[in-house]
Motif scaffolding. Structure first.
Motif, PDB file in Angstrom:
ATOM      1  N   ASP A  50     118.577  75.567  62.012  1.00  0.00           N
ATOM      2  CA  ASP A  50     117.969  76.898  61.942  1.00  0.00           C
ATOM      3  C   ASP A  50     117.005  77.007  63.127  1.00  0.00           C
ATOM      4  O   ASP A  50     115.970  76.347  63.153  1.00  0.00           O
ATOM      5  CB  ASP A  50     117.237  77.018  60.597  1.00  0.00           C
ATOM      6  N   LYS A 101     112.682  86.897  64.202  1.00  0.00           N
ATOM      7  CA  LYS A 101     111.324  86.388  64.443  1.00  0.00           C
ATOM      8  C   LYS A 101     110.865  86.835  65.831  1.00  0.00           C
ATOM      9  O   LYS A 101     109.748  87.316  65.990  1.00  0.00           O
ATOM     10  CB  LYS A 101     111.288  84.851  64.381  1.00  0.00           C
ATOM     11  N   HIS A 144     113.037  80.419  65.084  1.00  0.00           N
ATOM     12  CA  HIS A 144     111.716  80.517  65.740  1.00  0.00           C
ATOM     13  C   HIS A 144     111.763  80.101  67.212  1.00  0.00           C
ATOM     14  O   HIS A 144     110.723  79.851  67.825  1.00  0.00           O
ATOM     15  CB  HIS A 144     110.697  79.622  65.005  1.00  0.00           C
TER      16      HIS A 144
HETATM   17  C1  LIG Z   1     112.847  78.875  59.471  1.00  0.00           C
HETATM   18  C2  LIG Z   1     113.251  80.199  58.896  1.00  0.00           C
HETATM   19  N1  LIG Z   1     114.535  80.446  58.635  1.00  0.00           N
HETATM   20  C3  LIG Z   1     114.940  81.625  58.108  1.00  0.00           C
HETATM   21  C4  LIG Z   1     114.041  82.624  57.820  1.00  0.00           C
HETATM   22  C5  LIG Z   1     114.519  83.900  57.235  1.00  0.00           C
HETATM   23  O1  LIG Z   1     115.593  84.378  57.958  1.00  0.00           O
HETATM   24  P1  LIG Z   1     116.419  85.652  57.549  1.00  0.00           P
HETATM   25  O2  LIG Z   1     115.457  86.712  57.156  1.00  0.00           O
HETATM   26  O3  LIG Z   1     117.191  85.966  58.787  1.00  0.00           O
HETATM   27  O4  LIG Z   1     117.330  85.247  56.442  1.00  0.00           O
HETATM   28  C6  LIG Z   1     112.674  82.402  58.073  1.00  0.00           C
HETATM   29  C7  LIG Z   1     111.675  83.435  57.731  1.00  0.00           C
HETATM   30  O5  LIG Z   1     110.504  83.194  57.665  1.00  0.00           O
HETATM   31  C8  LIG Z   1     112.279  81.169  58.629  1.00  0.00           C
HETATM   32  O6  LIG Z   1     110.998  80.911  58.904  1.00  0.00           O
END
Ligand SMILES: Cc1ncc(COP(=O)(O)O)c(C=O)c1O
Length: 475
Positions: free
Chosen positions: A246, A282, A249
């Motif tokens: 993921d 983000k 950020h």
């Molecule tokens: C590391 C991380 N992954 C995913 C998300 C959320 O992603 P999404 O809204 O695209 O599902 C966040 C939101 O704070 C996050 O900090």
């Protein structure tokens, strides 16, 4: 309109008249109409007024904490700045067309958009592993992660996490009926590091099927080095654990640090044992717009993820994402620099003025800071407060004849923790809302997460308020 924004003059200046506009090749028109207006750093000194707009961070703080004003919402991970001008211009243009049916992703303009995502990742981060044939669109990073987990994380299997880690992953784990396999990181010379022996021991358990990597890491703010990511990837490869990277950020990297995409590692087998999820949400604070993507060099992982992915699209989210990359890079660069300075400012401020909060080095990435609040917890008697709150909830449930322990076991009721009590105490005494560390997994005790993506003035006001409130109890 609450912002006092003069819509007619904006449309005139943006060259947009009245009447229905074709959506057309949005990216090209944006690149010419807005690139000149890239914000300078001073633009980030002004924040959008978010109170009264149903924002989780501000209105949610007022509602949840039952307070009548808030100096700063410092919880959920979005930013307080006004959107990049390119995005606002594109959305204003788009809403003049008044039909919102399904979009044909086979049209040249949509293919051009997908290509623009690949080009952006190629140019900005040097990711060559991504192409239009190995990427997919999702409504969010979670949706993508869940699609991969549907294929690779059978119910009851384990998900390896280096903790403390983003609380949303625990929601993905609950939804897939899997189990968190937590490897607690340790603080070494002011920064969080993975405990490699423990990490490998957990990776080697045969029921550990996937590992969710957070790069850079929310909430501890690490921007992982190439060596660390390689080690992470090699351990996972050795033990047949798929890496779900993921990188939402990725743009928020502090001065002097670097974002290393997992897919840019030298070891091809390690990269092939991974899938990456990214988004504009983000970087450009478009979280409510729901538009994200994934890519992988592994055709089997790609096929399985696409199979389980509902490629639903939010049309406005897609236009916003398109505009962000077409005309928002100047704004983003300024924003990243501003956030980096905010991190340094907050870190220095806390070390100097708030002895009851402990911090390590200034975060290397994200716009989040992980703080140790154990001294506040001790001083306010947070443990007893949590015990009392849990007992009161239990008593109330038994009066109503509800099976409290059963609901707790089902995950419907979460026990209150000392960190939750610190969260409420800070809201009531300093009028700021931070996130309790409890939900960030093993290592969350005694900590809170503080979001610093706001104007320097608001950040300082929030820190001043915390300093004053904690001073009163420090004697
Ligand atoms: C590391 C991380 N992954 C995913 C998300 C959320 O992603 P999404 O809204 O695209 O599902 C966040 C939101 O704070 C996050 O900090």
């Amino acid at each position: 309109m609450k912002t006092g924004f003069n819509r007619r003059s904006f449309l005139r200046n943006a060259g947009i008249g009245s009447g229905v506009l074709a959506l057309g090749p949005l990216a090209a028109s944006l690149a010419t109409s807005t690139s000149a207006s890239a914000a300078d750093a001073a633009a980030f000194d002004t924040i959008a007024n978010r109170v009264g707009h149903d924002s989780v961070k501000w209105d949610g703080a007022l509602r949840n904490e039952k307070i009548d004003h808030v100096v700063a919402g410092m919880g959920i991970a979005d930013m307080d700045f006004k959107a990049a001008p390119a995005i606002t211009a594109a959305l204003r243009k788009a809403v003049q067309y008044d039909n919102w049916g399904y979009i044909d992703m086979g049209q040249p303009s949509r293919k051009a958009w997908l290509k623009s995502i690949v080009d952006w990742n190629h140019k900005r981060y040097g990711i060559t592993a991504m192409n239009e044939g190995n990427m997919g669109i999702t409504t969010g990073v979670h949706a993508g992660i869940l699609a991969t987990m549907a294929a690779y994380s059978p119910a009851g299997s384990k998900v390896l996490l280096a903790t403390p880690i983003y609380n949303g992953f625990y929601g993905d784990i609950r939804a897939t009926k899997t189990v968190a396999n937590e490897s607690l990181m340790k603080m070494v010379n002011g920064r969080w590091e993975i405990d490699w022996n423990d990490f490998e021991a957990k990776a080697s358990q045969p029921d550990t099927k996937v590992s969710i990597l957070c790069n850079p890491q929310n909430p501890v703010g690490r921007a992982w080095t190439r060596e660390e990511l390689t080690r992470y990837g090699e351990i996972c490869l050795k033990h047949n654990v798929l890496v779900l990277a993921d990188e939402i950020h990725c743009d928020f990297i502090s001065k002097g640090q670097k974002y290393i995409p997992f897919a840019s590692l030298d070891n091809k087998a390690v990269v092939d044992n991974s899938i990456t999820y990214k988004s504009v949400s983000k970087s450009f604070s478009l979280a409510g717009m729901k538009c994200a993507w994934f890519f992988t060099t592994n055709p089997e992982v790609y096929k399985a993820t696409v199979f389980h992915n509902h490629a639903d699209l939010n049309t406005l989210g897609m236009y916003a994402a398109e505009a962000a990359y077409a005309g928002g890079e100047g704004w983003l660069n300024d924003c990243v620099a501003y956030i980096s300075d905010n991190h340094q400012f907050a870190n220095d401020y806390i070390k100097k003025n708030i002895p009851m909060i402990k911090v390590g080095n200034a975060p290397e990435g994200t716009y989040l800071q992980w703080i140790d609040v154990s001294a506040i917890a001790d001083k306010i008697g947070a443990k007893k407060m949590a015990d009392d709150a849990n007992q009161a909830a239990k008593d109330a449930a038994s009066k109503m004849g509800t099976d409290y322990s059963g609901r707790q076991a089902m995950g419907e009721v979460r026990m209150q923790t000392p960190e939750d009590m610190v969260q409420h105490w800070l809201a009531k005494n300093a009028f700021v809302q931070l996130n309790s560390g409890t939900s960030y997994g093993l290592g969350g005790a005694n900590h809170m997460r503080m979001n610093i993506a706001t104007s320097r003035k608001t950040l300082k006001a929030a820190l001043d308020s915390i300093a004053a409130a904690t001073k009163k109890i420090s004697a």
